[in-house]
Design a protein around this motif. Structure first.
Motif, mmCIF file in Angstrom:
data_model
loop_
_atom_site.group_PDB
_atom_site.id
_atom_site.type_symbol
_atom_site.label_atom_id
_atom_site.label_comp_id
_atom_site.label_asym_id
_atom_site.label_seq_id
_atom_site.Cartn_x
_atom_site.Cartn_y
_atom_site.Cartn_z
ATOM 1 N N ARG A 150 44.872 21.407 58.544
ATOM 2 C CA ARG A 150 44.171 21.625 57.282
ATOM 3 C C ARG A 150 43.141 22.757 57.376
ATOM 4 O O ARG A 150 42.573 23.162 56.360
ATOM 5 N N GLU A 164 32.643 24.571 58.868
ATOM 6 C CA GLU A 164 33.825 23.932 59.429
ATOM 7 C C GLU A 164 33.632 23.501 60.886
ATOM 8 O O GLU A 164 32.910 24.166 61.624
ATOM 9 N N ALA A 213 33.377 20.522 56.559
ATOM 10 C CA ALA A 213 33.716 20.594 55.137
ATOM 11 C C ALA A 213 35.130 20.087 54.885
ATOM 12 O O ALA A 213 35.374 19.309 53.950
ATOM 13 N N THR A 214 36.068 20.515 55.714
ATOM 14 C CA THR A 214 37.447 20.049 55.558
ATOM 15 C C THR A 214 37.558 18.565 55.878
ATOM 16 O O THR A 214 38.223 17.809 55.160
ATOM 17 N N ALA A 220 35.377 16.331 55.523
ATOM 18 C CA ALA A 220 34.743 15.548 54.457
ATOM 19 C C ALA A 220 35.675 15.310 53.280
ATOM 20 O O ALA A 220 35.504 14.329 52.538
ATOM 21 N N ARG A 221 36.662 16.164 53.103
ATOM 22 C CA ARG A 221 37.552 16.021 51.951
ATOM 23 C C ARG A 221 38.459 14.798 52.069
ATOM 24 O O ARG A 221 38.962 14.304 51.059
ATOM 25 N N PHE A 222 38.671 14.318 53.306
ATOM 26 C CA PHE A 222 39.578 13.176 53.423
ATOM 27 C C PHE A 222 39.106 12.116 54.422
ATOM 28 O O PHE A 222 39.762 11.092 54.595
ATOM 29 N N LYS A 225 35.551 11.098 54.538
ATOM 30 C CA LYS A 225 34.187 10.713 54.206
ATOM 31 C C LYS A 225 34.149 9.245 53.816
ATOM 32 O O LYS A 225 34.897 8.795 52.940
#
Length: 277
Positions: free
Chosen positions: A162, A225, A228-229, A231-233, A235
């Motif tokens: 990702r 990074e 951030a990436t 956290a998208r899936f 968190k």
């Protein structure tokens, strides 16, 4: 599907560069020689890469008498395990007793980090840091919250698929890395056996800005990074999760290549989290 220990790692000095091992002795307080040393400021508060990423570039090796520290070609620092009167030092909210490694060590690490600081040592089991999670009381070294951190290659691979720029596993500073699992399968492991050792996986590990620090250069290639990436899936309440914190239920030696047996599973959703490093 069979699971195996892909790699083993310790960090003899909290927040300095780690070491890869072929085998580890898992003690009640975590892997033997893991995070038994720490750098503190003049008030005894712990110092980490969160504020001083250059700490990642201080290499550590273990000697029969203590440690050898190296940094970018400057003269090595050889440190003996200190003796004498202990002093209080603080890791987050825990204050424990530790031994100071002396003025030469303090001068050496202060010059690299760029602030006055001291190197301290937690003898075991003489200096016992006791922590509690739910109704469990356990011993710990200088790691943030729990004695052991377990990660899997599959979960890192899923994260890296990702990311525009993949990151190595050392960004997450685990102790035990498992191969053969499916991505995020470790979320459901409650208890595992490796050789003669048994561990309980008690909660996911929330991640911080240390994951942005290149562990070889001490630089931060991207301040966002991989957090951030992730956290998208990943968190959850309490943070952005990668890896599982664990307690040592039965001590024993573990080796790279040994099979990892899942003894008990738990629900995939875990409400709370904490960090290791």
């Amino acid at each position: 599907m069979r699971l195996f220990l892909h790699s083993l790692h310790i960090h003899p000095v909290k927040s300095l560069h780690g070491l890869s091992m072929q085998e580890l002795l898992l003690c009640p307080w975590g892997p033997d020689k893991d995070r038994r040393w720490m750098i503190v400021d003049h008030e005894g508060q712990f110092v980490t890469q969160r504020r001083y990423p250059v700490m990642a570039t201080i290499n550590v090796s273990i000697t029969t008498e203590g440690l050898r520290l190296t940094h970018n070609g400057q003269p090595d620092l050889r440190v003996r395990r200190p003796t004498g009167e202990a002093r209080p030092v603080t890791v987050w909210k825990d204050t424990v007793q530790a031994l100071d490694a002396g003025d030469d060590a303090a001068l050496w690490v202060s010059g690299i980090i760029g602030m006055p600081c001291r190197l301290v040592y937690m003898p075991c089991p003489e200096s016992d840091r006791r922590r509690q999670w739910d109704d469990r009381v356990f011993t710990n070294s200088f790691s943030d919250g729990f004695p052991v951190l377990i990660t899997t290659l599959a979960s890192l691979n899923d994260l890296n698929n990702r990311l525009d720029a993949p990151v190595p596993m050392d960004r997450f500073r685990p102790n035990l890395v498992v191969s053969g699992a499916e991505a995020w399968e470790e979320d459901r492991w409650a208890r595992i056996r490796i050789g003669g050792a048994e561990l309980s996986l008690v909660k996911p590990c929330s991640r911080c800005v240390m994951t942005t620090v290149d562990q070889d250069t001490g630089l931060i290639p991207d301040r966002k990074e991989p957090l951030a990436t992730l956290a998208r899936f990943r968190k959850q309440e309490g943070g952005v999760m990668f890896g599982q914190n664990a307690l040592v239920e039965r001590t024993g030696r573990v080796s790279v290549g040994e099979e990892v047996e899942i003894l008990e599973f738990r629900p995939a959703t875990v409400e709370r989290s904490d960090s290791l490093e």
